[in-house]
Motif scaffolding. Sequence first.
Motif, mmCIF file in Angstrom:
data_model
loop_
_atom_site.group_PDB
_atom_site.id
_atom_site.type_symbol
_atom_site.label_atom_id
_atom_site.label_comp_id
_atom_site.label_asym_id
_atom_site.label_seq_id
_atom_site.Cartn_x
_atom_site.Cartn_y
_atom_site.Cartn_z
ATOM 1 N N ARG A 56 0.832 -1.216 0.000
ATOM 2 C CA ARG A 56 0.000 0.000 0.000
ATOM 3 C C ARG A 56 0.861 1.258 0.000
ATOM 4 N N THR A 57 1.985 1.206 0.715
ATOM 5 C CA THR A 57 2.815 2.398 0.871
ATOM 6 C C THR A 57 3.486 2.806 -0.436
ATOM 7 N N GLU A 58 4.067 1.855 -1.158
ATOM 8 C CA GLU A 58 4.855 2.208 -2.333
ATOM 9 C C GLU A 58 4.018 2.756 -3.492
ATOM 10 N N PRO A 59 2.845 2.194 -3.798
ATOM 11 C CA PRO A 59 2.006 2.854 -4.821
ATOM 12 C C PRO A 59 1.574 4.253 -4.394
ATOM 13 N N ALA A 60 1.294 4.430 -3.099
ATOM 14 C CA ALA A 60 0.934 5.763 -2.608
ATOM 15 C C ALA A 60 2.107 6.720 -2.780
ATOM 16 N N ARG A 61 3.318 6.242 -2.531
ATOM 17 C CA ARG A 61 4.505 7.078 -2.702
ATOM 18 C C ARG A 61 4.648 7.514 -4.162
ATOM 19 N N SER A 62 4.498 6.559 -5.073
ATOM 20 C CA SER A 62 4.606 6.886 -6.500
ATOM 21 C C SER A 62 3.557 7.914 -6.902
ATOM 22 N N ALA A 63 2.334 7.744 -6.393
ATOM 23 C CA ALA A 63 1.251 8.661 -6.747
ATOM 24 C C ALA A 63 1.504 10.056 -6.198
ATOM 25 N N VAL A 64 1.965 10.141 -4.951
ATOM 26 C CA VAL A 64 2.226 11.447 -4.330
ATOM 27 C C VAL A 64 3.376 12.153 -5.039
ATOM 28 N N TYR A 65 4.460 11.440 -5.300
ATOM 29 C CA TYR A 65 5.607 12.048 -5.968
ATOM 30 C C TYR A 65 5.236 12.508 -7.382
ATOM 31 N N ALA A 66 4.463 11.682 -8.101
ATOM 32 C CA ALA A 66 4.080 12.045 -9.466
ATOM 33 C C ALA A 66 3.175 13.267 -9.470
ATOM 34 N N ALA A 67 2.222 13.311 -8.541
ATOM 35 C CA ALA A 67 1.310 14.457 -8.473
ATOM 36 C C ALA A 67 2.060 15.733 -8.127
ATOM 37 N N ALA A 68 3.124 15.608 -7.338
ATOM 38 C CA ALA A 68 3.925 16.782 -6.990
ATOM 39 C C ALA A 68 4.642 17.340 -8.211
ATOM 40 N N VAL A 69 4.998 16.470 -9.145
ATOM 41 C CA VAL A 69 5.686 16.912 -10.358
ATOM 42 C C VAL A 69 4.711 17.549 -11.341
ATOM 43 N N THR A 70 3.547 16.920 -11.529
ATOM 44 C CA THR A 70 2.600 17.399 -12.538
ATOM 45 C C THR A 70 1.686 18.492 -12.009
ATOM 46 N N GLY A 71 1.321 18.419 -10.729
ATOM 47 C CA GLY A 71 0.352 19.361 -10.178
ATOM 48 C C GLY A 71 -1.041 19.174 -10.736
ATOM 49 N N ASP A 72 -1.291 18.048 -11.367
ATOM 50 C CA ASP A 72 -2.581 17.789 -11.991
ATOM 51 C C ASP A 72 -3.643 17.500 -10.927
ATOM 52 N N PRO A 73 -4.804 18.157 -10.985
ATOM 53 C CA PRO A 73 -5.837 17.960 -9.960
ATOM 54 C C PRO A 73 -6.305 16.515 -9.833
ATOM 55 N N VAL A 74 -6.411 15.816 -10.960
ATOM 56 C CA VAL A 74 -6.863 14.431 -10.920
ATOM 57 C C VAL A 74 -5.807 13.546 -10.257
ATOM 58 N N GLU A 75 -4.551 13.771 -10.591
ATOM 59 C CA GLU A 75 -3.488 12.979 -9.978
ATOM 60 C C GLU A 75 -3.365 13.289 -8.489
ATOM 61 N N ILE A 76 -3.609 14.528 -8.105
ATOM 62 C CA ILE A 76 -3.593 14.877 -6.686
ATOM 63 C C ILE A 76 -4.717 14.166 -5.949
ATOM 64 N N ALA A 77 -5.900 14.107 -6.564
ATOM 65 C CA ALA A 77 -7.024 13.399 -5.947
ATOM 66 C C ALA A 77 -6.695 11.921 -5.765
ATOM 67 N N ALA A 78 -6.074 11.314 -6.774
ATOM 68 C CA ALA A 78 -5.698 9.905 -6.674
ATOM 69 C C ALA A 78 -4.645 9.701 -5.590
ATOM 70 N N ALA A 79 -3.694 10.625 -5.507
ATOM 71 C CA ALA A 79 -2.637 10.518 -4.500
ATOM 72 C C ALA A 79 -3.219 10.616 -3.096
ATOM 73 N N LYS A 80 -4.145 11.543 -2.884
ATOM 74 C CA LYS A 80 -4.763 11.686 -1.560
ATOM 75 C C LYS A 80 -5.557 10.441 -1.197
ATOM 76 N N LEU A 81 -6.258 9.892 -2.163
ATOM 77 C CA LEU A 81 -7.053 8.687 -1.924
ATOM 78 C C LEU A 81 -6.163 7.518 -1.523
ATOM 79 N N LEU A 82 -5.077 7.308 -2.262
ATOM 80 C CA LEU A 82 -4.174 6.196 -1.967
ATOM 81 C C LEU A 82 -3.426 6.404 -0.658
ATOM 82 N N ALA A 83 -2.983 7.638 -0.405
ATOM 83 C CA ALA A 83 -2.220 7.909 0.814
ATOM 84 C C ALA A 83 -3.097 7.788 2.052
ATOM 85 N N ASP A 84 -4.341 8.254 1.962
ATOM 86 C CA ASP A 84 -5.255 8.105 3.095
ATOM 87 C C ASP A 84 -5.478 6.631 3.427
ATOM 88 N N GLU A 85 -5.709 5.841 2.392
ATOM 89 C CA GLU A 85 -5.943 4.413 2.611
ATOM 90 C C GLU A 85 -4.701 3.750 3.213
#
Length: 341
Positions: A246-275
Amino acid sequence: MDFQLSDDQRALRSGMRDLLGAVFDRDRMRAAVERGGGVDRDRGVDRGLWRELGAAGFFALRLPEEAGGVGLGLPEAVLLFEEAGRALLPGPLVATHLAAGLVKGAAEGEAVVTVAEGGGRPVADLGGADAVLVGKATGVVAGEGLEVLTGEGLEAFVAGAVPVRSMDPLTRLHRVEGRLARAGASEAYPGALRREGALLSAAEQLGSAARTTEMAVQHARSREQFGSLIGSFQAVKHLCADMLARTEPARSAVYAAAVTGDPVEIAAAKLLADEAAVRNARDCLQIHGGMGFTWEADVHLHLKRAWLRAARWLTAAEAEEVLAADLDPVRPLYSGSAALG
């Protein structure tokens, strides 16, 4: 394209971990818990700790150098907030970071800034805050459409706030009656401010998820039961493996969203990190067994903070709505009479 952290980014993350180990180690964290939170009823957050963070550039990290900041970006901010999540650092870190450049003293750690989220959600760390961010409109860039409450406006705002019980002993909560209680959840942190707040909160959740994974593995390697280390039991191995998965996919999502700043990717990152933060803390508690339920163990603190963060900035339901809205319309695989059989 290289997605690995640069040497400078690794040094930044390592330096923040060393700093937090010096100014907010476990002894200070537990002392804050025993005081009933990381705040004082009259003075608010630990001002000394806040100034230490300000001096280290925690809040001014993304301000331009000509404005007295460090001049870095969201990817670097995410690394710092990940370390803050590992350490269970208390206080309105996200709001104060976002207020740097908007509220005098926020960048230097001299001012404590919190945010009123609206939607009936309680306001965190209101006691002793120097300013409160309140949104006036949606769909705007950071800093626009925001009302910053200070002075008499802040006093009136605090006077109408009612303390409520917080599940997290390190976070005090107040419920605000009136217009904010009826406001939509997105009105308090519009546009980019909301997205960045959600991403930084996700980074904190990531840090907590990684830390509880480490705690579980460390305990499994040292705790003996029935003459064997519990880490040798298949059920415990599976729990630890699930935590990492669970941790490593959340890490990838958070790091990727930080690079792109895309609202959809940020939403996915928050969802995965919360879980990851919530479920990892629960699994960590299970691996610790009866010890995990005790006040002296730190596991319950990660779980309570994870629950609290999951309900802030961007909830699971709100993130799912963002992701659903981005989906293309579903088209039938076949058309014409053949589709009808």
